[in-house]
Scaffold this active site. Sequence first.
Site, PDB file in Angstrom:
ATOM      1  N   CYS A  15      27.230  -9.351 -40.905  1.00  0.00           N
ATOM      2  CA  CYS A  15      27.833  -9.474 -39.578  1.00  0.00           C
ATOM      3  C   CYS A  15      27.765  -8.092 -38.924  1.00  0.00           C
ATOM      4  O   CYS A  15      28.527  -7.195 -39.273  1.00  0.00           O
ATOM      5  CB  CYS A  15      29.280  -9.966 -39.654  1.00  0.00           C
ATOM      6  SG  CYS A  15      30.052 -10.084 -38.025  1.00  0.00           S
ATOM      7  N   CYS A  35      26.269 -11.243 -30.964  1.00  0.00           N
ATOM      8  CA  CYS A  35      26.050 -11.328 -32.411  1.00  0.00           C
ATOM      9  C   CYS A  35      25.134 -10.169 -32.780  1.00  0.00           C
ATOM     10  O   CYS A  35      23.970 -10.111 -32.349  1.00  0.00           O
ATOM     11  CB  CYS A  35      25.416 -12.667 -32.783  1.00  0.00           C
ATOM     12  SG  CYS A  35      25.000 -12.785 -34.540  1.00  0.00           S
TER      13      CYS A  35
HETATM   14  N1  LIG Z   1      27.485 -16.478 -38.015  1.00  0.00           N
HETATM   15  C1  LIG Z   1      26.750 -15.537 -38.830  1.00  0.00           C
HETATM   16  C2  LIG Z   1      27.599 -14.428 -39.374  1.00  0.00           C
HETATM   17  C3  LIG Z   1      28.235 -13.563 -38.320  1.00  0.00           C
HETATM   18  C4  LIG Z   1      27.255 -12.731 -37.501  1.00  0.00           C
HETATM   19  C5  LIG Z   1      27.954 -11.735 -36.620  1.00  0.00           C
HETATM   20  N2  LIG Z   1      28.781 -12.232 -35.601  1.00  0.00           N
HETATM   21  C6  LIG Z   1      27.145 -10.532 -36.224  1.00  0.00           C
HETATM   22  O1  LIG Z   1      27.602  -9.770 -35.348  1.00  0.00           O
HETATM   23  O2  LIG Z   1      26.104 -10.293 -36.825  1.00  0.00           O
HETATM   24  C7  LIG Z   1      26.084 -16.271 -40.002  1.00  0.00           C
HETATM   25  O3  LIG Z   1      26.546 -17.355 -40.376  1.00  0.00           O
HETATM   26  O4  LIG Z   1      25.107 -15.744 -40.539  1.00  0.00           O
END
Ligand SMILES: N[C@@H](CCC[C@H](N)C(=O)O)C(=O)O
Length: 280
Positions: free
Chosen positions: A80, A220
């Site tokens: 993350c 993200c």
């Molecule tokens: N939803 C993602 C994990 C979280 C990613 C995050 N918000 C970021 O900033 O990279 C997954 O399930 O891989």
Amino acid sequence: MNRTLNTCRRPFRKMHGLGNDFIIFDGRTDQLDLTEAQVRQLASRNRGIGCDQLITLWPSETADVFMRIQNADGSEVAACGNATRCVGDILLQELGRDRVTIETGAGLLTACRDGDLIRVDMGTPLLDWRDIPLAQDMDTADLDLSVGPLSHGVAVNMGNPHVVFFVPDVAAIVLETLGPEIENHPLFPERVNVSIVEDRGDGHLRHRVWERGAGITEACGSAACATVVAASLRGLVDRKAIIDLDGGTLHMAWDADNHVQMTGAVSYVYEGQIDLGSLA
Ligand SMILES: N[C@@H](CCC[C@H](N)C(=O)O)C(=O)O
């Protein structure tokens, strides 16, 4: 380490990276191991505190901390990017150093300051179909997959699986319906994070994301990493990009050592306490 039952009041921090928000528990001294059901309840914006990911800090033998990451649906994940910047800022303040190390399921990451921003070395992108993972042998730079208006995606693993689609206009894509359809497509046995990206020229990429296990988020970080890699492979940028997400901007570089560097802001929202014994 003290072993503390999950039935006590625990302090937490609420933080976000460009609107991608986190509940952060410190389990370095008093162990904390939240179940999927507990995470779902805490992450719920109706029944709990509300967040996209729940982060628990644990002791690490190889780094300054181990960062456990759980999506809002309770699933545990290895990477993350935005939370890594937030945890990086906590540790940089706490340890008074100019560089800190964070162990994740995806490996050892480093964080440092860059002016008011935090830069994280997000490691090496993986591009082999087995590493994404995909269900079958396929060119990850040009996936044989079409869902509605989205096709010719690029698959990249940044410790977690991503697919990036380039489109003429991100506003014209209904991510609310296409996102979950692609997240759960049989081509992606571990599901996938879905990015749609519009090339705005001069190294600017407009980016929207549907996150695996969380849905639409304002940003993200690992998806932004996947995007600079995908856009470089397509020849749209020269290994550097300014990525404009719904929640703000990330500066990205895919460096000569094959590592992806991500620089952006972090925000502290508030500190609170929660009685974990009150969870169903
Ligand atoms: N939803 C993602 C994990 C979280 C990613 C995050 N918000 C970021 O900033 O990279 C997954 O399930 O891989």
